[in-house]
Every structure is written in structure tokens, then in C-alpha cells.
Design a protein around this motif. Structure first.
Motif, PDB file in Angstrom:
ATOM      1  N   LEU A   1     -27.550  -4.693 117.579  1.00 37.61           N
ATOM      2  CA  LEU A   1     -28.769  -4.520 116.518  1.00 37.61           C
ATOM      3  C   LEU A   1     -27.961  -4.137 115.278  1.00 37.61           C
ATOM      4  N   ASN A   2     -28.430  -4.899 114.271  1.00 33.52           N
ATOM      5  CA  ASN A   2     -27.600  -4.917 112.975  1.00 33.52           C
ATOM      6  C   ASN A   2     -28.313  -4.207 112.042  1.00 33.52           C
ATOM      7  N   LYS A   3     -27.681  -3.745 110.912  1.00 32.91           N
ATOM      8  CA  LYS A   3     -28.163  -3.203 109.740  1.00 32.91           C
ATOM      9  C   LYS A   3     -28.771  -1.840 110.177  1.00 32.91           C
ATOM     10  N   ILE A   4     -27.972  -1.210 111.031  1.00 35.15           N
ATOM     11  CA  ILE A   4     -28.385   0.080 111.299  1.00 35.15           C
ATOM     12  C   ILE A   4     -28.364   1.257 110.401  1.00 35.15           C
ATOM     13  N   ASP A   5     -27.463   0.776 109.274  1.00 33.10           N
ATOM     14  CA  ASP A   5     -27.819   1.563 108.222  1.00 33.10           C
ATOM     15  C   ASP A   5     -29.062   1.727 107.431  1.00 33.10           C
ATOM     16  N   SER A   6     -29.745   0.727 107.640  1.00 30.70           N
ATOM     17  CA  SER A   6     -31.162   0.835 106.868  1.00 30.70           C
ATOM     18  C   SER A   6     -32.157   0.660 108.091  1.00 30.70           C
ATOM     19  N   LYS A   7     -32.248   1.144 109.058  1.00 34.45           N
ATOM     20  CA  LYS A   7     -33.095   0.734 110.350  1.00 34.45           C
ATOM     21  C   LYS A   7     -34.359   1.185 110.001  1.00 34.45           C
TER      22      LYS A   7
ATOM     23  N   ILE B   1     -24.855  -1.924 115.059  1.00 40.31           N
ATOM     24  CA  ILE B   1     -23.699  -2.050 113.993  1.00 40.31           C
ATOM     25  C   ILE B   1     -24.318  -2.129 112.761  1.00 40.31           C
ATOM     26  N   SER B   2     -23.564  -2.046 111.710  1.00 39.95           N
ATOM     27  CA  SER B   2     -23.818  -2.428 110.394  1.00 39.95           C
ATOM     28  C   SER B   2     -22.851  -3.441 110.004  1.00 39.95           C
ATOM     29  N   ALA B   3     -22.877  -4.688 109.850  1.00 40.12           N
ATOM     30  CA  ALA B   3     -22.051  -5.627 109.348  1.00 40.12           C
ATOM     31  C   ALA B   3     -21.597  -5.316 108.194  1.00 40.12           C
ATOM     32  N   GLU B   4     -22.333  -5.028 106.951  1.00 41.01           N
ATOM     33  CA  GLU B   4     -22.040  -5.088 105.807  1.00 41.01           C
ATOM     34  C   GLU B   4     -21.509  -3.638 105.569  1.00 41.01           C
ATOM     35  N   ASN B   5     -21.881  -2.681 106.104  1.00 40.91           N
ATOM     36  CA  ASN B   5     -20.982  -1.157 105.873  1.00 40.91           C
ATOM     37  C   ASN B   5     -20.157  -0.759 107.122  1.00 40.91           C
ATOM     38  N   ASN B   6     -19.748  -1.807 107.629  1.00 34.79           N
ATOM     39  CA  ASN B   6     -18.493  -1.668 108.785  1.00 34.79           C
ATOM     40  C   ASN B   6     -18.840  -0.391 110.074  1.00 34.79           C
TER      41      ASN B   6
ATOM     42  N   ILE C   1     -17.393 -18.298 114.319  1.00 38.55           N
ATOM     43  CA  ILE C   1     -18.420 -19.246 113.765  1.00 38.55           C
ATOM     44  C   ILE C   1     -19.702 -18.760 113.687  1.00 38.55           C
ATOM     45  N   ASP C   2     -20.501 -18.921 112.383  1.00 42.69           N
ATOM     46  CA  ASP C   2     -21.926 -18.564 112.531  1.00 42.69           C
ATOM     47  C   ASP C   2     -22.722 -19.892 112.637  1.00 42.69           C
ATOM     48  N   THR C   3     -23.983 -19.842 112.937  1.00 47.58           N
ATOM     49  CA  THR C   3     -24.517 -20.912 113.433  1.00 47.58           C
ATOM     50  C   THR C   3     -25.854 -21.236 112.577  1.00 47.58           C
TER      51      THR C   3
ATOM     52  N   GLY D   1     -28.474 -15.764 115.962  1.00 43.69           N
ATOM     53  CA  GLY D   1     -29.628 -14.717 115.669  1.00 43.69           C
ATOM     54  C   GLY D   1     -30.397 -15.522 114.769  1.00 43.69           C
ATOM     55  N   SER D   2     -31.846 -14.739 114.487  1.00 46.24           N
ATOM     56  CA  SER D   2     -32.569 -15.352 113.294  1.00 46.24           C
ATOM     57  C   SER D   2     -31.846 -15.568 112.165  1.00 46.24           C
ATOM     58  N   PRO D   3     -32.364 -16.215 111.301  1.00 50.38           N
ATOM     59  CA  PRO D   3     -31.980 -16.391 109.920  1.00 50.38           C
ATOM     60  C   PRO D   3     -32.115 -15.167 109.140  1.00 50.38           C
ATOM     61  N   ASN D   4     -30.902 -14.752 108.420  1.00 48.93           N
ATOM     62  CA  ASN D   4     -30.927 -13.402 107.652  1.00 48.93           C
ATOM     63  C   ASN D   4     -30.591 -12.173 108.353  1.00 48.93           C
ATOM     64  N   VAL D   5     -30.153 -12.365 109.545  1.00 54.14           N
ATOM     65  CA  VAL D   5     -29.839 -11.174 110.315  1.00 54.14           C
ATOM     66  C   VAL D   5     -28.358 -10.669 109.908  1.00 54.14           C
ATOM     67  N   GLY D   6     -27.665 -11.494 109.241  1.00 57.03           N
ATOM     68  CA  GLY D   6     -26.196 -10.868 108.881  1.00 57.03           C
ATOM     69  C   GLY D   6     -25.130 -11.680 109.560  1.00 57.03           C
ATOM     70  N   LYS D   7     -25.639 -12.805 110.040  1.00 58.02           N
ATOM     71  CA  LYS D   7     -24.358 -13.609 110.764  1.00 58.02           C
ATOM     72  C   LYS D   7     -23.271 -14.010 109.925  1.00 58.02           C
ATOM     73  N   SER D   8     -23.366 -14.431 108.695  1.00 59.93           N
ATOM     74  CA  SER D   8     -22.340 -14.674 108.029  1.00 59.93           C
ATOM     75  C   SER D   8     -21.647 -13.793 107.467  1.00 59.93           C
ATOM     76  N   THR D   9     -22.331 -12.387 107.301  1.00 63.16           N
ATOM     77  CA  THR D   9     -21.605 -11.109 106.900  1.00 63.16           C
ATOM     78  C   THR D   9     -20.644 -10.726 107.954  1.00 63.16           C
ATOM     79  N   LEU D  10     -21.195 -11.135 109.051  1.00 62.60           N
ATOM     80  CA  LEU D  10     -20.438 -10.557 110.366  1.00 62.60           C
ATOM     81  C   LEU D  10     -19.113 -11.313 110.577  1.00 62.60           C
TER      82      LEU D  10
HETATM   83  P1  GDP Z   1     -27.474 -14.634 108.128  1.00 65.16           P
HETATM   84  O1  GDP Z   1     -28.362 -15.814 107.326  1.00 65.16           O
HETATM   85  O2  GDP Z   1     -27.771 -14.578 109.357  1.00 65.16           O
HETATM   86  O3  GDP Z   1     -25.952 -15.377 108.079  1.00 65.16           O
HETATM   87  O4  GDP Z   1     -27.275 -13.556 106.983  1.00 65.16           O
HETATM   88  P2  GDP Z   1     -26.413 -13.089 106.038  1.00 65.16           P
HETATM   89  O5  GDP Z   1     -24.933 -12.569 106.540  1.00 65.16           O
HETATM   90  O6  GDP Z   1     -26.360 -14.087 104.840  1.00 65.16           O
HETATM   91  O7  GDP Z   1     -27.265 -11.702 105.410  1.00 65.16           O
HETATM   92  C1  GDP Z   1     -28.463 -11.500 105.011  1.00 65.16           C
HETATM   93  C2  GDP Z   1     -28.545 -10.425 104.254  1.00 65.16           C
HETATM   94  O8  GDP Z   1     -28.656  -9.324 105.092  1.00 65.16           O
HETATM   95  C3  GDP Z   1     -27.812 -10.212 103.076  1.00 65.16           C
HETATM   96  O9  GDP Z   1     -28.414  -9.929 102.012  1.00 65.16           O
HETATM   97  C4  GDP Z   1     -26.888  -9.397 103.576  1.00 65.16           C
HETATM   98  O10 GDP Z   1     -26.062  -8.516 102.461  1.00 65.16           O
HETATM   99  C5  GDP Z   1     -27.848  -8.613 104.408  1.00 65.16           C
HETATM  100  N1  GDP Z   1     -26.801  -7.506 105.522  1.00 65.16           N
HETATM  101  C6  GDP Z   1     -25.896  -8.023 106.339  1.00 65.16           C
HETATM  102  N2  GDP Z   1     -25.454  -7.100 107.218  1.00 65.16           N
HETATM  103  C7  GDP Z   1     -26.311  -5.914 106.837  1.00 65.16           C
HETATM  104  C8  GDP Z   1     -26.010  -4.548 107.292  1.00 65.16           C
HETATM  105  O11 GDP Z   1     -25.518  -4.302 107.878  1.00 65.16           O
HETATM  106  N3  GDP Z   1     -26.849  -3.720 106.701  1.00 65.16           N
HETATM  107  C9  GDP Z   1     -27.736  -4.047 105.716  1.00 65.16           C
HETATM  108  N4  GDP Z   1     -28.430  -3.341 104.949  1.00 65.16           N
HETATM  109  N5  GDP Z   1     -27.771  -5.332 105.228  1.00 65.16           N
HETATM  110  C10 GDP Z   1     -26.966  -6.280 105.743  1.00 65.16           C
END
Ligand code: GDP
Length: 329
Positions: free
Chosen positions: A276-282, A304-309, A210-212, A165-174
Motif C-alpha cells: 500500500l503506497n503513499k502511506i505518508d498521506s493515507k 510503504i511510501s515510495a516518495e518518502n522512503n 521495470i514499471d509497466t 498497479g493502476s496509473p499514478n499509484v507511484g510505480k515509476s517513483t518506486l
Molecule cells: P505511476 O504512474 O504509477 O508511475 O506513478 P508516479 O511514480 O509517476 O507517481 C504519481 C504521483 O504520486 C507523483 O506525483 C508522485 O510524486 C506521487 N507519489 C509517488 N509515491 C508517493 C508516496 O509515497 N507518497 C506521496 N504522497 N506521493 C507519492
């Protein structure tokens, strides 16, 4: 199969090896002068043989898994043939050096005591200059091996879940959410960025996640050759892809940019789970746009929300199903 380079012992580079020998020679003694000089050359021979052992224990390139073969080529920045040529040069150099040393050892045995030291120095000089002549090759292969050894955690035989996915979408969080252990940071030769590698078990089958970063997060036309090769290498992994969209207010990419990336990825691997990630703050508008685009293309997706399970258990179930299907094939 783990990294075939991981356990390979690297000998010192040419100048370092010569320095080791030079440092050791004065400390080698013998019952007679001849005996001492012979022992010195035997010591040099032992050191030179480290190159031979190295080449002999180097993984057979033609038998390498395609993932590692390609990784080797990318890391080398030269063709596989170049690597093979260098390996055979090292082999030959080491054998020639050994035979020079053996010849001098025999000569010292037969010669007058007064000539022994002179012959030893001659042998030392000849072998050192032979090694120096092949220094480019020897040192290059050693550096290449050291880089390959760093690729610790990738197992191309293991089923792999690739988070894209694009940068910052939550890959490493997932990665950290769906794998049990704390993800390791692996060095990957295709990118300057770090890759997170986690593991989890599906019915006792070990799966790596793995993330990419820097690989599957920008459009093909902007990618350099190395990144394109990386994509090829990822094709060689036994993988399914989880593609993340960021549908939050913080999203750095438009729906179209994210969708274009998905389209490219679908071209080389159809086994994609879309989430679709970050559904908690869509962001409602973004959410509607992305889901409409996906539906129009008959693509199913999860929320999904990777961060909020949120939705993570469902996502894991879907991954499990696909992994088991993949293994059955
Ligand atoms: P990557 O660059 O795709 O690996 O993205 P990261 O995993 O580093 O996440 C980028 C940012 O998005 C971080 O600040 C995370 O805390 C935030 N983030 C990841 N998942 C979620 C989510 O489900 N909800 C919200 N609100 N933020 C998230």
C-alpha cells in the motif's frame, strides 16, 4: 542474454541503396572502359551483399528467447511465418542480384569495349528493378529491425521485478527508489509510453526493475490485443510482481478498481508482493477498505511510501527473499 537485435547492422532501404550506388558510379574509374564498367558492377554487388549479410546475421527466430520472439511478432504486427518468408525472400533476392551482376561482369569481359557501358547500364537496371520488386519485404524487415534495436535494456534472462498497479499509484517513483542507478527509459514495443528500467544487485545477482505504464494498469476487458500480448510477454520474463495500491487522498481509483486489477494479475503470476503506497498521506477510509479487502482474501501486504522512503528497506528485503527463492527453483 541481451537484446539479440541490438548489434545487428541495418542496411539502407532499397531506394536509399540504389541512390548510394547511383551517386558512386560516376566516381568509379578504370584503366579501360571495360575495367571501369566491371568495377562499377562489382561495387553494386558489394552493396547488394549487404542484404545477404543482414539476413545471415539476423537472429535465428526459432532460437530466440520467448520474450523476444513475442516482441518481434508484436512489433511486426504479422506472424513469425511472415517474417521468415520475408527473410528468405531477401536472401534469394540478394543471391539472384549477385548472380545477375556476375553474369554481366563476365559478358563485359568477353564483349567489345563499345558495348561495356551499355551492358553495365542493363545490369544496373535489371538489378534495381529486382530490388524494387522486393522493396516491400526488404524495407519492412529493416524497419522492424530498427524498432527491435530500440528495445535496449530488457534482459529476459535476468530476474525481473515488475512494478504494477493502476496509473499514478507511484510505480515509476518506486523504480527509482529501489534501484541504485538512475533508471533508464526504455522503448517497449507494446506501449507508446516509456518504461523505466532500473537495476540493483542481490548477492551479486543483477536484478532489473521495470514499471509497466499502459500495460498492467487497466482491466483486461479494456485492453486491446497488443496489450494482451504484452501481458503474455511479461509472463515470459523471469519475474516477480510488486503490486501497488494508492491509499492516499489523491488516489484516482477506487479500492475495488485497484483490487480487480490485482485479481487479474494474480491470475497469471502468483508471485506478487502487495504494497500500500503513499502511506505518508493515507486516506483513513481508503486504507481501511483496501486492507479489509486484502485480509478477507488472505493476502498479505506491506505499507510503504515510495516518495518518502518509508518501508522501502523492508520491501527490498522481501524482494531479495523472493528473487533468491526464484533463482533456486
Ligand atoms: P505511476 O504512474 O504509477 O508511475 O506513478 P508516479 O511514480 O509517476 O507517481 C504519481 C504521483 O504520486 C507523483 O506525483 C508522485 O510524486 C506521487 N507519489 C509517488 N509515491 C508517493 C508516496 O509515497 N507518497 C506521496 N504522497 N506521493 C507519492
Amino acid at each position: 542474454m541481451l537484446n539479440p537485435f541490438e548489434k545487428l547492422n541495418c542496411p539502407p532501404k532499397v531506394e536509399d541503396l540504389i541512390k548510394i550506388v547511383l551517386g558512386r558510379l560516376p566516381k568509379i574509374s578504370g584503366n579501360t572502359i571495360k575495367d571501369r564498367e566491371i568495377r562499377r558492377l562489382i561495387y553494386y554487388d558489394e552493396q547488394v551483399k549487404r542484404y545477404l549479410n543482414f539476413v545471415n546475421s539476423f537472429p535465428r527466430i526459432d532460437n530466440l528467447h520467448p520474450f523476444y520472439k513475442e516482441a518481434l511478432e508484436i512489433t511486426a504486427g504479422k506472424s513469425i511465418d511472415n517474417i521468415k518468408i520475408c527473410l528468405s525472400i531477401i536472401n534469394k533476392t540478394s543471391l539472384t542480384a549477385s548472380s545477375i551482376l556476375k553474369r554481366y561482369i563476365n559478358e563485359i569481359r568477353k564483349s567489345d569495349e563499345t558495348l561495356a557501358n551499355k551492358l553495365m547500364r542493363q545490369a544496373f537496371g535489371r538489378v534495381s528493378s529486382l530490388l524494387r520488386k522486393r522493396k516491400d519485404c526488404i524495407d519492412w524487415i529493416i524497419d522492424l529491425t530498427k524498432n527491435m534495436k530500440k528495445m535496449k535494456s530488457m534482459d529476459p534472462e535476468m530476474p525481473t521485478v515488475i512494478i504494477a498497479g493502476s496509473p499514478n499509484v507511484g510505480k515509476s517513483t518506486l523504480v527509482s527508489k529501489i534501484s541504485s542507478a538512475k533508471p533508464e527509459i526504455a522503448n517497449y514495443p507494446f506501449t507508446t509510453k516509456e518504461i523505466h528500467v532500473g537495476h540493483f544487485d542481490i548477492n551479486e545477482i543483477k536484478v532489473q526493475v521495470i514499471d509497466t505504464p499502459g500495460i498492467l494498469d487497466r482491466p483486461m476487458k479494456e485492453r486491446n490485443q497488443i496489450e494482451r500480448k504484452a501481458i503474455n510477454a511479461i509472463k515470459n520474463l523471469n519475474g516477480i510482481i510488486v503490486f501497488l495500491f494508492d491509499i492516499s487522498q489523491q488516489s484516482l481509483y477506487s479500492p475495488k478498481e485497484q483490487f480487480d486489477l490485482l485479481r487479474e494479475i494474480l491470475e497469471f503470476n502468483k508471485n506478487v508482493i502487495i504494497a500500500l503506497n503513499k502511506i505518508d498521506s493515507k486516506d483513513e477510509k481508503l486504507y481501511v477498505e483496501v486492507s479489509k479487502m486484502l485480509r478477507e482474501n488472505s493476502l498479505n501486504f506491506m505499507e510503504i511510501s515510495a516518495e518518502n522512503n518509508i518501508g522501502i528497506d523492508e520491501l527490498k528485503e522481501e524482494i531479495k527473499k523472493r528473487v533468491l527463492e526464484m533463482i533456486k527453483q
